[in-house]
Design an enzyme around this catalytic site. Structure first.
Site: not given
Ligand SMILES: Cc1cc2nc3c(=O)[nH]c(=O)nc-3n(C[C@H](O)[C@H](O)[C@H](O)COP(=O)(O)OP(=O)(O)OC[C@H]3O[C@@H](n4cnc5c(N)ncnc54)[C@H](O)[C@@H]3O)c2cc1C
Ligand SMILES: Cc1cc2nc3c(=O)[nH]c(=O)nc-3n(C[C@H](O)[C@H](O)[C@H](O)COP(=O)(O)O)c2cc1C
Ligand code: FES
Lengths: 275, 217
Positions: A123, A58, A62, A11, A60
């Site tokens: 996450c 990373n 989400l 993912s 990011i």
């Protein structure tokens, strides 16, 4: 869940199917989509990435279009080509237990499109939800119960090694009627690049021994759970090792950034040696 | 977009750390599109496609392990071409760049007949068909002297692009190539996001070239 080969695209790493432009779908057992949350997320401010020879960090955050826009796209057949080419796993996320439930309600009508629903409890790059849910077992169980009620298909929890011992989490996941678990997600890390702090999740080769241990512990304690090994898998030896400790499938993430053709190479290897 | 390998035909040393690498293969690409090249890093690295006379080429400045690796290879693994091709407004344009981007400059010059100006910190080790100035002060003077153009295109480090943008922005629209860190180059990882006046954009799929005033104040 029957995957041929037992190889999934991780993912977030593969976005919403973009890598099908570079990877022949016949080598992909299932393609996991980027986590979709209740509300659209812009993601974190740059810089979002930093890489070395052994890991990627990373941050990011989400970034995603949110479940309503996702369903709109689904209804407009925007992902039709993706569904035609590969089995797809939906990745569900939220900022708090309520949001997980609402996303589950919304996606429930569309479950038929997906081989499984994976729920991202890990996450590290969002303030709430993600990892935090796992550290509060009461809300974690509440989410497990509710989602199991609403979603009828193959249900997978994606957990990391932070928050709680993975084998205990796996037991809880299994006790609530869930079918599988992805081990592990990225682990929180930090880099200082040109004076700027990059706080993010670590992925890539350095994760392998940690992920392998997680799979080993979970398979020993909860052998019935379908386990997808995820973390630093980059070559045939890694695949052998994950299958040796009991993984039912393996996940390729950061490795596709170095060379997307790794998927074909590993799929061929699995078909030749491990099936 | 596809996976491919590129075989090195010749490597030209432009300065001590900047090179032009030409390849035996031909690829169809639009101006300013780039490829992601495999290096020892866990992610591939972006390099702009260009030409050197009749050959497909990249320009490269050696700054770290990945670029050191690339200049030593005979065969490179890559995917592309990526990003949107830059289509300038009509009229006469000028590209301002560094010795590392000569291949892209050559291509743009061929396609759009734009003038090309190179700013270099050191003397070049080969003849090039473009006007070159040496040192920061001469570079700033050059930028101040550029008049009568309908558009500018600037490619270099963030710092160099900022200096050029501020000196040129009142004269004509300034287009810049953005340098965000990339992992996939194809819009999947969401790593190359930048904040623009039109919202979040991703350098690899929406760029790499944007009008400067859309991104910087
Ligand atoms: C769209 C685009 C086109 C580019 N075209 C060219 C070109 O034609 N010629 C050229 O010399 N350089 C180009 N670059 C920059 C080039 O990608 C970096 O210089 C190169 O990745 C450095 O790698 P390294 O391992 O040698 O350096 P490192 O020591 O790893 O890093 C040095 C610096 O390079 C940059 N960098 C490193 N990895 C990446 C990455 N994965 N993505 C983006 N930036 C990175 C970062 O700013 C970093 O601080 C381009 C960058 C982008 C975004
Ligand atoms: C750029 C990037 C984005 C990611 N996004 C997500 C995500 O949205 N949801 C998720 O569950 N995991 C996400 N992950 C974690 C990966 O799915 C995977 O579990 C992790 O990277 C470890 O595996 P690897 O070492 O093979 O990459 C992301 C990883 C990366 C590198
Ligand atoms: S580099 Fe991955 S989205 Fe742009």
């Amino acid at each position: 869940m029957e995957l041929n080969p037992p190889l999934v695209i991780a993912s977030g790493v593969g976005g919403m199917g973009e890598y099908l432009k570079l990877i022949d779908p016949k080598y992909i057992g299932a393609y996991t989509l980027k986590t979709v949350t209740l509300f659209p997320k812009q993601g974190n401010p740059p810089p979002r990435l930093f890489a070395t020879e052994s890991y990627l960090i990373n941050n990011i955050g989400l970034e995603n279009i949110g479940i309503d826009a996702f369903i709109e796209n689904l209804n407009a057949n925007q992902y039709e080509e993706l569904f035609e080419k590969v089995k797809v796993i939906f990745s569900l996320g939220g900022d708090n237990p309520e949001e997980y439930k609402l996303v589950a309600q919304k996606i429930a009508t569309y479950e038929k499109y997906f081989e499984a629903i994976e729920v991202n409890f890990s996450c590290p790059n969002v303030k709430n939800g993600g990892l935090n849910i796992l550290s509060d077992l009461f809300s974690f169980k509440e989410v497990l119960i509710y989602l199991r009620k609403v979603l009828k298909g193959f249900l997978i929890a994606k957990v990391g090694v932070e928050g709680n011992f993975v084998e205990n989490v796996a037991q809880i996941v299994k006790d609530h009627g869930w079918n599988g678990i992805v081990l592990i997600n990225t682990i929180r890390g930090l880099e200082v690049v040109e004076g700027k702090l990059i706080k993010g999740g670590i992925s890539g080769p350095v994760l392998k021994p940690i992920a392998l241990r997680a799979v080993y512990e979970v398979k020993n304690k909860v052998p019935e759970l379908y386990v997808i090994g995820s973390g630093g898998i980059t070559n045939e030896k890694d695949v052998d090792d994950f299958f040796k400790v009991g993984a039912n499938a393996i996940s390729l993430g950061t490795a596709i950034y170095k060379n997307p053709q790794i998927v074909e190479k590993i799929a061929k290897y699995i078909r030749r040696c491990c099936e | 977009m596809e996976n491919f390998s590129l075989t090195v035909k010749k490597t030209f040393e432009v300065t001590r750390d900047s090179f032009i690498i030409t390849f035996n293969e031909k690829i169809d690409f639009a101006p300013t599109q780039f490829i992601m090249i495999e290096t020892p890093s866990v992610v591939r690295k972006p390099f702009a496609l260009g030409k050197w006379f009749d050959d497909l080429a990249i320009g490269i400045q050696v700054i770290g392990k990945g670029t050191q690796y690339i200049v030593k290879q005979d065969v490179l693994l890559a995917h592309g071409p990526l990003g949107r091709g830059f289509v300038p407004p009509s009229g006469k344009g000028a590209m301002i760049t560094t010795p590392a981007c000569l291949a892209m400059a050559f291509d743009l010059h061929q396609r759009y007949s734009c003038d090309v100006f190179i700013g270099s910190l050191e003397r070049l080790q080969m003849e090039i068909p473009f006007k070159t100035v040496f040192g920061n002060e001469k570079f700033v003077n050059l930028l101040k002297s550029l008049n009568g153009y309908d558009w500018f295109y600037v490619v270099g480090s963030d710092q160099m692009e900022k200096v050029a943008f501020n000196l040129l922005r009142e004269k004509a629209p300034v287009y810049l190539s953005f340098n965000e860190y990339m992992a996939c180059g194809i819009g999947a990882c969401r790593g190359c996001a930048i904040q623009t006046k039109e919202g979040i954009k991703h350098v690899c799929i929406d760029g790499p070239v944007f009008r400067g005033d859309l991104v910087w104040n």
